[in-house]
Design a protein around this motif. Structure first.
Motif, short mmCIF file in Angstrom:
data_model
loop_
_atom_site.label_atom_id
_atom_site.label_comp_id
_atom_site.label_asym_id
_atom_site.label_seq_id
_atom_site.Cartn_x
_atom_site.Cartn_y
_atom_site.Cartn_z
N MET A 1 7.08 50.87 16.38
CA MET A 1 7.77 51.85 15.56
C MET A 1 8.07 53.07 16.43
SD MET A 1 6.51 53.94 12.18
CE MET A 1 6.51 52.54 11.14
N ASP A 2 9.29 53.52 16.39
CA ASP A 2 9.70 54.70 17.13
C ASP A 2 9.22 55.95 16.41
OD1 ASP A 2 10.89 56.04 19.18
OD2 ASP A 2 12.95 55.63 18.57
N LYS A 3 8.90 56.99 17.16
CA LYS A 3 8.40 58.23 16.58
C LYS A 3 9.31 59.39 16.94
CE LYS A 3 3.58 56.92 16.55
NZ LYS A 3 2.22 57.30 16.89
N VAL A 4 9.44 60.33 16.01
CA VAL A 4 10.21 61.54 16.25
C VAL A 4 9.40 62.46 17.15
CG1 VAL A 4 11.18 63.61 15.17
CG2 VAL A 4 11.45 61.38 14.07
N VAL A 5 10.05 62.97 18.20
CA VAL A 5 9.36 63.88 19.11
C VAL A 5 9.95 65.29 19.09
CG1 VAL A 5 8.53 62.08 20.66
CG2 VAL A 5 10.76 63.12 21.08
N ASN A 6 11.15 65.44 18.50
CA ASN A 6 11.77 66.76 18.48
C ASN A 6 12.79 66.85 17.35
OD1 ASN A 6 12.12 69.36 19.38
ND2 ASN A 6 13.66 68.82 20.91
N ILE A 7 12.83 68.01 16.71
CA ILE A 7 13.85 68.31 15.70
C ILE A 7 14.38 69.70 16.03
CG2 ILE A 7 14.36 68.68 13.27
CD1 ILE A 7 11.96 66.91 12.60
N VAL A 8 15.69 69.80 16.21
CA VAL A 8 16.32 71.07 16.54
C VAL A 8 17.45 71.32 15.55
CG1 VAL A 8 17.61 72.35 18.30
CG2 VAL A 8 15.78 70.81 18.98
N LYS A 9 17.48 72.53 14.98
CA LYS A 9 18.57 72.89 14.08
C LYS A 9 19.65 73.61 14.88
CE LYS A 9 19.78 75.02 9.76
NZ LYS A 9 19.38 75.80 8.61
N ASP A 11 23.55 75.08 14.12
CA ASP A 11 24.54 75.35 13.08
C ASP A 11 24.04 74.79 11.75
OD1 ASP A 11 26.21 76.66 14.96
OD2 ASP A 11 27.01 74.72 15.59
N ASN A 12 24.79 73.86 11.15
CA ASN A 12 24.39 73.30 9.86
C ASN A 12 23.80 71.90 9.99
OD1 ASN A 12 25.16 75.56 8.40
ND2 ASN A 12 27.27 74.84 8.24
N LEU A 13 23.45 71.48 11.20
CA LEU A 13 22.92 70.14 11.42
C LEU A 13 21.56 70.18 12.10
CD1 LEU A 13 26.10 68.26 12.69
CD2 LEU A 13 25.06 68.11 10.43
N PHE A 14 20.83 69.09 11.96
CA PHE A 14 19.58 68.90 12.68
C PHE A 14 19.78 67.75 13.67
CE2 PHE A 14 18.30 70.68 8.64
CZ PHE A 14 17.35 71.62 9.00
N LYS A 15 19.32 67.95 14.89
CA LYS A 15 19.34 66.87 15.88
C LYS A 15 17.91 66.37 16.03
CE LYS A 15 19.60 67.25 20.47
NZ LYS A 15 20.12 67.47 21.83
N ILE A 16 17.73 65.09 15.75
CA ILE A 16 16.42 64.46 15.82
C ILE A 16 16.38 63.56 17.04
CG2 ILE A 16 14.84 62.88 14.65
CD1 ILE A 16 16.15 63.88 12.01
N THR A 17 15.35 63.73 17.87
CA THR A 17 15.17 62.92 19.08
C THR A 17 13.88 62.12 18.94
OG1 THR A 17 16.22 64.68 20.36
CG2 THR A 17 15.07 62.97 21.60
N LYS A 22 16.46 58.04 21.40
CA LYS A 22 17.57 57.94 20.45
C LYS A 22 17.76 59.30 19.81
CE LYS A 22 16.73 53.12 19.28
NZ LYS A 22 16.33 52.20 18.20
N GLU A 23 19.01 59.64 19.51
CA GLU A 23 19.31 60.92 18.87
C GLU A 23 20.10 60.68 17.59
OE1 GLU A 23 19.41 63.84 22.75
OE2 GLU A 23 21.28 63.42 21.72
#
Length: 68
Positions: A1-9, A11-17, A22-23
């Motif tokens: 199972m892949d795990k989230v290591v970063n969440i960055v906001k 503008d109006n979006l979140f980028k999940i890495t 994978k992004e």
């Protein structure tokens, strides 16, 4: 199972890495980190669950409103 290591906001979006590099872009993030209640290990504690002993803070909140 892949795990989230970063969440960055940005503008109006979140980028999940993820760990697998994978992004994903999304407009909302739901965090479901879980929670488990803790028994006190008192004698006969199980006998009183639902009869005065409970483990639901949101369910029981009204019982204690204005009593602190």
């Amino acid at each position: 199972m892949d795990k989230v290591v970063n969440i960055v906001k940005k503008d109006n979006l979140f980028k999940i890495t993820t760990q697998a590099k994978k992004e994903f872009l999304t407009n909302a993030v739901l965090l479901a980190i879980g929670n488990e209640h803790r028994h006190l290990n008192l004698p006969d504690e199980d006998k009183f669950i639902g009869r005065g002993v409970s483990y639901c803070a949101t369910c029981d909140a009204m019982f204690y409103k204005d009593k602190v």
